[in-house]
Design a protein around this motif. Structure first.
Motif, mmCIF file in Angstrom:
data_model
loop_
_atom_site.group_PDB
_atom_site.id
_atom_site.type_symbol
_atom_site.label_atom_id
_atom_site.label_comp_id
_atom_site.label_asym_id
_atom_site.label_seq_id
_atom_site.Cartn_x
_atom_site.Cartn_y
_atom_site.Cartn_z
ATOM 1 N N VAL A 27 -6.715 25.148 -19.332
ATOM 2 C CA VAL A 27 -6.253 23.914 -18.485
ATOM 3 C C VAL A 27 -6.942 22.619 -18.285
ATOM 4 O O VAL A 27 -7.020 22.124 -17.236
ATOM 5 N N GLY A 28 -7.973 22.600 -19.369
ATOM 6 C CA GLY A 28 -8.695 21.377 -19.283
ATOM 7 C C GLY A 28 -8.087 20.145 -19.464
ATOM 8 O O GLY A 28 -8.659 19.023 -19.367
ATOM 9 N N ASP A 29 -6.738 20.215 -19.900
ATOM 10 C CA ASP A 29 -5.973 19.116 -20.170
ATOM 11 C C ASP A 29 -4.928 18.573 -19.286
ATOM 12 O O ASP A 29 -4.173 17.480 -19.582
ATOM 13 N N VAL A 30 -4.957 19.082 -18.216
ATOM 14 C CA VAL A 30 -3.887 18.812 -17.168
ATOM 15 C C VAL A 30 -4.255 18.510 -15.845
ATOM 16 O O VAL A 30 -5.650 18.437 -15.570
ATOM 17 N N ASN A 31 -3.382 17.828 -15.097
ATOM 18 C CA ASN A 31 -3.754 17.141 -13.746
ATOM 19 C C ASN A 31 -3.376 18.427 -12.732
ATOM 20 O O ASN A 31 -2.256 18.592 -12.575
ATOM 21 N N LEU A 32 -4.456 18.814 -12.354
ATOM 22 C CA LEU A 32 -4.058 20.011 -11.194
ATOM 23 C C LEU A 32 -3.480 19.289 -9.892
ATOM 24 O O LEU A 32 -4.058 18.481 -9.384
ATOM 25 N N VAL A 33 -2.594 20.012 -9.580
ATOM 26 C CA VAL A 33 -1.961 19.676 -8.013
ATOM 27 C C VAL A 33 -1.954 20.966 -7.076
ATOM 28 O O VAL A 33 -1.461 22.020 -7.650
ATOM 29 N N ARG A 34 -2.899 20.877 -6.335
ATOM 30 C CA ARG A 34 -3.291 22.112 -5.512
ATOM 31 C C ARG A 34 -2.072 22.704 -4.526
ATOM 32 O O ARG A 34 -1.558 21.896 -3.696
#
Lengths: 174, 174, 174
Positions: A27-34
């Motif tokens: 998941v190094g290529d996504v924008n994380l939304v917590r």
């Protein structure tokens, strides 16, 4: 399906170590939304070597994570997630995250927290499961990461009334 | 309609106390997504004993919150939200959150911040209202929480059937 | 298009200074939702004096930011964002953020982090660009802010493209 993966990683800075850990689990290529950690109905938590949730580079990924870092040689970082499912056929449940300086401390906190959360809900829950990962800094900063991936959201399908939305997306994103 | 509720709660860990507080105001079963606190047009802030925003277990709930915890016996935690509305008929406004160790400190910060925010916008605003809640740790960790709930998002209708979705939007936001 | 703007600002509290900085770059009227910093395909990063992303008061704005504050007279706060693009015609890339007490420290961290992130991806990237802003507290709290704006989301159009969106949702969650 919620995919749960864990890893440790190093880097020249704590953020680089975190990125390294994210890459290791896919998941190094996504924008994380917590998210704050409730498991929706109809879910299973699948423990994986990495996350396979379908996504494109730059998509938002809704997820729950625990991340701990250690940057002083000799110090230790532990991160953990625990979960339990309701026993009413809903396949819904609860997550808890914790970060600390030892796996024992993290496990104690996860269990005490989740037991209290379960006791207060007047619903029967199944057994508590958990995943804890620990890293010790020897030289470079280290990161311990456990991440549960819910769902990705594309930037193009975020929007609304088809025509107007596509026009807006094109105007804003391209 | 934005529903605002406040409470205090205890638990064996700070996270368990936070969960306990969320349950007390009716949002222990959602995934919180935190906003930075602007009130959209056409809103009212309704102070309630709990949040009634329609949602299912595991939904995302967009909200603003202030949360303070105290885990050393004898120490105090205060959390507060203040708000004000534009006086131009838009029913739009601003929220401010603060956490601290006394209600007086929180109130001072909320007021000083919101007055500065209003003064810088060249728009007339109505009176400042606020909600502050305070808890003192006697034994277990305590949590003081004020939360303003905007709208829930289902995992299935992130996208969604237009008619039903619009109906939901109208019901929740007006 | 991702718009990137930077500024410094003061206020009677750190939050008021942050709000002041947000207003200065045109985003004082939105609810910020923070992303973890991947640049989607088809993007450019446009450095601007302020953000022009279309939005209404209270909308959610998906963005990446670095924010540092200093509230002790004589102390300094630096915030920075660095980025690089893949060199494969995708116009996709990576952001990195850092906050610290000097521009030199922030620049070192941004560069070391982004170089490590690039080296680990087995993809050619172009040159690293960055924007760093620094503020020194003389009296009131100060805020240094760099913000990259992706896209706004209206509260009414949370729901969406019927057919395509349902298909996407089903594929990911089941």
């Amino acid at each position: 399906m919620i995919e749960l993966a864990a890893t440790t990683a190093t880097g020249p800075t704590p953020l680089a170590a975190f990125d390294h850990a994210l890459r290791r689990i896919g998941v190094g290529d996504v924008n994380l939304v917590r998210l704050s950690s409730v498991i929706p109905p109809g879910s299973i938590v699948a423990q994986r070597d990495r996350v396979y949730t379908e996504h494109a580079w730059g998509d938002r990924l809704y997820c729950v994570w625990a991340m701990a870092e250690a940057k002083v040689p000799g110090t230790t970082a532990s991160a953990g997630i625990a979960w339990a499912f309701r026993q009413d056929g809903s396949d819904a449940g609860l997550f808890v995250e914790d970060e600390g300086s030892s796996p024992e401390a993290v496990e104690w906190t996860l269990t005490a927290t989740l037991e209290h959360m379960i006791a207060g809900r007047n619903i029967d829950f199944g057994p508590i499961e958990s995943r804890i990962v620990t890293a010790t800094c020897t030289d470079e900063p280290v990161c311990a990461l456990v991440l549960a991936s819910y769902q990705s959201a594309s930037w193009r399908s975020d929007a609304a009334v088809p025509a107007a939305a596509m026009a807006l997306t094109d105007r804003v994103m391209s």
